[in-house]
Design a protein around this motif. Sequence first.
Motif, PDB file in Angstrom:
ATOM      1  N   LEU A  33      73.845  20.986  25.774  1.00 33.72           N
ATOM      2  CA  LEU A  33      74.126  20.690  27.484  1.00 33.72           C
ATOM      3  C   LEU A  33      75.540  20.771  27.776  1.00 33.72           C
ATOM      4  CD1 LEU A  33      73.417  19.667  30.248  1.00 33.72           C
ATOM      5  CD2 LEU A  33      73.751  16.236  29.570  1.00 33.72           C
ATOM      6  N   PHE A  63      72.972  29.195  30.474  1.00 38.56           N
ATOM      7  CA  PHE A  63      71.512  28.719  31.731  1.00 38.56           C
ATOM      8  C   PHE A  63      72.125  27.532  32.584  1.00 38.56           C
ATOM      9  CE2 PHE A  63      68.580  31.651  28.611  1.00 38.56           C
ATOM     10  CZ  PHE A  63      69.110  31.827  27.164  1.00 38.56           C
ATOM     11  N   TYR A  99      68.627  18.010  41.320  1.00 40.98           N
ATOM     12  CA  TYR A  99      69.534  17.667  39.741  1.00 40.98           C
ATOM     13  C   TYR A  99      69.781  19.028  38.835  1.00 40.98           C
ATOM     14  CZ  TYR A  99      68.388  12.861  40.143  1.00 40.98           C
ATOM     15  OH  TYR A  99      67.854  11.194  41.198  1.00 40.98           O
ATOM     16  N   THR A 109      66.453  20.008  38.323  1.00 39.40           N
ATOM     17  CA  THR A 109      64.991  19.236  38.016  1.00 39.40           C
ATOM     18  C   THR A 109      65.115  18.108  38.967  1.00 39.40           C
ATOM     19  OG1 THR A 109      63.412  18.148  36.322  1.00 39.40           O
ATOM     20  CG2 THR A 109      66.552  17.439  36.393  1.00 39.40           C
ATOM     21  N   ASP A 110      63.959  17.368  39.256  1.00 40.58           N
ATOM     22  CA  ASP A 110      63.936  15.980  39.835  1.00 40.58           C
ATOM     23  C   ASP A 110      64.053  15.006  38.367  1.00 40.58           C
ATOM     24  OD1 ASP A 110      61.471  16.566  42.276  1.00 40.58           O
ATOM     25  OD2 ASP A 110      61.394  15.711  39.564  1.00 40.58           O
ATOM     26  N   TYR A 111      63.930  14.267  38.847  1.00 38.55           N
ATOM     27  CA  TYR A 111      63.555  12.873  37.834  1.00 38.55           C
ATOM     28  C   TYR A 111      62.319  12.651  37.461  1.00 38.55           C
ATOM     29  CZ  TYR A 111      61.457  10.536  41.276  1.00 38.55           C
ATOM     30  OH  TYR A 111      60.132  10.114  42.806  1.00 38.55           O
ATOM     31  N   PHE A 141      71.969  21.496  36.447  1.00 38.83           N
ATOM     32  CA  PHE A 141      72.540  21.739  34.823  1.00 38.83           C
ATOM     33  C   PHE A 141      72.839  22.726  34.435  1.00 38.83           C
ATOM     34  CE2 PHE A 141      71.040  17.378  33.321  1.00 38.83           C
ATOM     35  CZ  PHE A 141      69.874  17.586  34.526  1.00 38.83           C
ATOM     36  N   LYS A 151      76.464  17.612  33.562  1.00 41.28           N
ATOM     37  CA  LYS A 151      75.679  18.024  34.729  1.00 41.28           C
ATOM     38  C   LYS A 151      76.363  17.232  35.887  1.00 41.28           C
ATOM     39  CE  LYS A 151      74.902  12.932  33.055  1.00 41.28           C
ATOM     40  NZ  LYS A 151      76.640  13.221  31.991  1.00 41.28           N
ATOM     41  N   TYR A 161      74.449  15.329  39.383  1.00 43.16           N
ATOM     42  CA  TYR A 161      73.586  14.126  39.896  1.00 43.16           C
ATOM     43  C   TYR A 161      74.269  14.289  41.319  1.00 43.16           C
ATOM     44  CZ  TYR A 161      71.773  12.873  35.327  1.00 43.16           C
ATOM     45  OH  TYR A 161      71.083  12.546  34.274  1.00 43.16           O
ATOM     46  N   TYR A 168      73.264  24.922  30.561  1.00 41.79           N
ATOM     47  CA  TYR A 168      73.321  24.546  29.275  1.00 41.79           C
ATOM     48  C   TYR A 168      73.954  25.689  28.000  1.00 41.79           C
ATOM     49  CZ  TYR A 168      70.174  20.432  28.889  1.00 41.79           C
ATOM     50  OH  TYR A 168      69.867  19.066  28.710  1.00 41.79           O
ATOM     51  N   LEU A 192      62.820  20.334  32.836  1.00 35.52           N
ATOM     52  CA  LEU A 192      64.022  21.667  33.673  1.00 35.52           C
ATOM     53  C   LEU A 192      63.248  22.347  33.700  1.00 35.52           C
ATOM     54  CD1 LEU A 192      66.883  20.505  30.685  1.00 35.52           C
ATOM     55  CD2 LEU A 192      66.869  20.287  33.808  1.00 35.52           C
TER      56      LEU A 192
END
Lengths: 112, 114
Positions: free
Chosen positions: A46, A90, A32, A94-96, A34, A49, A51, A36, A100
């Motif tokens: 944010l 930035f 995942y 991450t994973d779930y 992102f 993102k 997914y 920011y 982050l």
Amino acid sequence: AQSVTQPDARVTVSEGASLQLRCKYSYFGTPYLFWYVQYPRQGLQLLLKYYPGDPVVQGVNGFEAEFSKSNSSFHLRKASVHWSDWAVYFCAVTDYAQGLTFGLGTRVSVFP
Amino acid sequence: EAGVTQSPRYAVLQEGQAVSFWCDPISGHDTLYWYQQPRDQGPQLLVYFRDEAVIDNSQLPSDRFSAVRPKGTNSTLKIQSAKQGDTATYLCASSFAGTTGQLYFGEGSKLTVL
């Protein structure tokens, strides 16, 4: 371990020009991802993102990013930069199950 | 809706002194994070909670740093015997557990250790 590399510490761009910020990630599996943004004297916000799914994702204020598994990249783009885009950007992964992991950031300066 | 609130905004210490940072997350958010952001670097995760339970504190320097979230709402990060290397901005963030990676950050607490 997951990690993110932002190879450009600083980018300077003219108002109205296009912008691309580079991000390379290291992650075993499908991440995942992102972006920011940290505006002067403000907290991190944010921008967009990813997914797993459509590789091109749209964010706020005209930003978009494209995920590439083959290149392990998640580059951020904007077609026409505004002076208000002056900020630090930035990339993060991450994973779930984990918090982050952020890159070092790219400082964007916008000039008329 | 109120955002994530942190206090104090600034702290200046001599080496060896202690400091506590307080965070009030967004109401209803079950997950709370503490990050350390040295100047001109990205945030680095120190610890995070789900409700009152610590999920990951592996990056917290346990000999001098501690963090609690006793009722699953507000949280306190404490640094004992501060060192110059602790100079950084300490960021608190919160989220819902089901919204992977979508964190809401406070403005941070900037610590300077002389």
